[in-house]
Design an enzyme around this catalytic site. Structure first.
Site, PDB file in Angstrom:
ATOM      1  N   ARG A  36       0.823  -1.216   0.000  1.00  0.00           N
ATOM      2  CA  ARG A  36       0.000   0.000   0.000  1.00  0.00           C
ATOM      3  C   ARG A  36       0.851   1.258   0.000  1.00  0.00           C
ATOM      4  O   ARG A  36       0.464   2.270  -0.586  1.00  0.00           O
ATOM      5  CB  ARG A  36      -0.945  -0.017   1.197  1.00  0.00           C
ATOM      6  CG  ARG A  36      -2.060  -1.005   0.975  1.00  0.00           C
ATOM      7  CD  ARG A  36      -3.101  -0.940   2.040  1.00  0.00           C
ATOM      8  NE  ARG A  36      -4.314  -1.587   1.577  1.00  0.00           N
ATOM      9  CZ  ARG A  36      -5.282  -2.016   2.362  1.00  0.00           C
ATOM     10  NH1 ARG A  36      -5.191  -1.859   3.673  1.00  0.00           N
ATOM     11  NH2 ARG A  36      -6.351  -2.574   1.869  1.00  0.00           N
ATOM     12  N   LYS A 200     -16.423 -13.025   7.146  1.00  0.00           N
ATOM     13  CA  LYS A 200     -17.683 -12.346   7.476  1.00  0.00           C
ATOM     14  C   LYS A 200     -18.727 -12.443   6.365  1.00  0.00           C
ATOM     15  O   LYS A 200     -18.537 -11.909   5.285  1.00  0.00           O
ATOM     16  CB  LYS A 200     -17.409 -10.865   7.753  1.00  0.00           C
ATOM     17  CG  LYS A 200     -16.637 -10.640   9.039  1.00  0.00           C
ATOM     18  CD  LYS A 200     -16.093  -9.249   9.102  1.00  0.00           C
ATOM     19  CE  LYS A 200     -14.980  -9.082   8.147  1.00  0.00           C
ATOM     20  NZ  LYS A 200     -14.009  -8.121   8.152  1.00  0.00           N
ATOM     21  N   GLY A 353      -7.193  -7.069   0.829  1.00  0.00           N
ATOM     22  CA  GLY A 353      -5.847  -7.214   1.385  1.00  0.00           C
ATOM     23  C   GLY A 353      -5.475  -8.670   1.628  1.00  0.00           C
ATOM     24  O   GLY A 353      -4.383  -9.116   1.254  1.00  0.00           O
ATOM     25  N   GLY A 376     -13.401  -4.318   0.243  1.00  0.00           N
ATOM     26  CA  GLY A 376     -14.791  -3.853   0.309  1.00  0.00           C
ATOM     27  C   GLY A 376     -15.091  -2.885  -0.818  1.00  0.00           C
ATOM     28  O   GLY A 376     -16.112  -2.981  -1.498  1.00  0.00           O
TER      29      GLY A 376
END
Ligand code: AMP
Length: 401
Positions: A36, A200, A353, A376
């Site tokens: 990043r 999730k 990630g 996301g």
């Protein structure tokens, strides 16, 4: 179309760049993966080449609106210094006296890094006053933080209210991410297969629903698969599950059927009683997960099934690991999938990630068509959503180009 930093007159100006320096750190605060930070360099160099004074801002982790040394951006300062071979001034705070003074005194060609934006409550609250204080530091606003563009946070959304079309734009990384996802969405070569995993369900359920009209096949692995398996009446032992989402999971399956999307769930798993490297493991079918055991990776039969399902794919979107890849024993499913996708004669897009990490560890990064820095955010873009961080930087008249 999204405005590019190239479209602005930034010569000699003070530029605020919202970066995504949310890097993983080990227990000694060493950066374990600096992708990043490296991704931000192109935009920073462009601004340096235009004689700008540069203010960099980012969040790191979740410090909950208060100063927490553990989440200081000091390690990022060191890494940036090495990458750019240039002094990086680190402010002691975000919008406090030190940051304000350093921002004010910043000379052309100098770089100031503000402390972690999430040390201030106003950041995640999208507080306008906080955003204005940030905005007042600079003449130009550049957003290059794709990973947070799906969140309406002060440095991403509210701050844009204080800049015009002539003084705000996307950095190169954000521009590339947005253009790639939009093209993929507009013209996916079929069959288009989405592979989703991770832990999730709650975070990805809506994404799954929104992906259904766009994809031909949906492969579900990782921890989230167990909510689907349980919803189908299977006994999943102690595997990860979100019980309040069982009905929703069934709704996704029904909707997929209606739309002719083929859904693949794991048929076997690597099970253990504890999630650790020294745990005893068993390969079991999803019908036979023993009481007290949990599925921590997809099994070999599932790997073969997924390989078959991917064989004719022309476009593959992968978001979320197939198991607890951080532990070697439970990493095979994710690595095998990475190899299969890397070898496919298809446009391959990896988002998130964790998934990018799997691909890098598997040695497949160079084989993928595109690796997105935001999980996301990339899912939401491909779903066709307008991201709060992207919208203000998009010229309305050319939206449909
Ligand atoms: P997410 O943030 O939702 O993309 O989830 C990524 C995390 O999911 C990784 O840290 C994995 O270790 C975890 N994960 C993947 N499969 C499983 C599983 N079967 N059980 C528990 N955690 C899992």
């Amino acid at each position: 179309m999204i405005r590019s930093v190239r479209d602005l007159d930034i010569e000699g100006k003070k530029v605020f760049i919202r970066c995504d320096f949310n890097v993983p750190l080990d227990e000694f605060n060493n950066i374990t993966d600096d992708r990043r930070v490296r991704s931000a360099v192109q935009t920073i160099r462009y601004c340096l080449d235009h004689n700008c004074s540069i203010i960099l801002a980012s969040h790191l982790g979740r410090p909950k609106g208060a100063v927490d040394e553990k989440y200081s951006l000091a390690p990022v300062q060191m890494r940036l210094k090495r990458l750019l071979d240039k002094e990086i001034i680190l402010a002691l705070d975000v919008v406090g006296k030190d940051a304000q003074e350093k921002a004010q005194n910043l000379q052309n060609g100098e770089i100031l890094l503000l402390e972690n934006l999430r040390f201030c409550k106003g950041e995640t609250a999208n507080d306008e006053e906080f955003a204005k204080t940030l905005a007042d530091m600079a003449e130009v606003y550049i957003n290059d933080a794709f990973g947070v563009c799906h969140r309406a946070h002060a440095s991403v959304e509210a701050i844009t209210r204080f800049f015009s079309e002539k003084t705000s734009a996307a950095g190169f990384l954000l521009q590339k991410e947005v253009q790639f996802s939009k093209n993929l969405l507009r013209r996916p070569t079929r069959p288009f297969v989405a592979v989703v995993g991770g832990s999730k369900v709650s975070g990805k359920l809506q994404a799954l629903v929104n992906l259904l009209p766009r994809v031909d096949k949906l492969l579900i692995g990782g921890g989230m698969a167990f909510t689907f398996l349980k919803a189908q009446g299977l006994d999943i032992g102690n595997s990860l599950v979100e019980d309040d989402l069982l009905d929703e999971a069934n709704r996704v399956m029904e909707e997929a059927k209606k739309q002719g999307v083929k859904v693949y769930l794991p048929v076997d798993v690597v099970a253990a009683q504890t999630c650790s490297q020294d745990a005893t493991i068993k390969f079991v079918t999803v019908q036979e997960i023993p009481k007290g055991w949990m599925g921590l990776d997809i099994g070999p039969a599932t790997s073969r099934l997924f390989r078959e399902a991917l064989a004719d794919a022309q476009t593959i979107l992968w978001n979320g690991p197939m198991g607890v890849f951080e532990i070697e024993k439970f990493s095979k499913g994710s690595f095998k999938l990475s190899h299969v996708i890397a070898e496919a004669h298809a446009t391959t897009v990896v988002g998130g990630g964790d998934t990018a990490d799997v691909v890098a560890r598997a040695g497949d990064a160079d084989e993928m068509t595109f690796i997105s820095t935001g999980g996301g955010a990339s899912l939401e873009l491909i779903e066709g959503k307008e991201l709060p961080g992207v919208k203000p930087l998009t010229n309305a008249d050319s939206e449909n180009e």
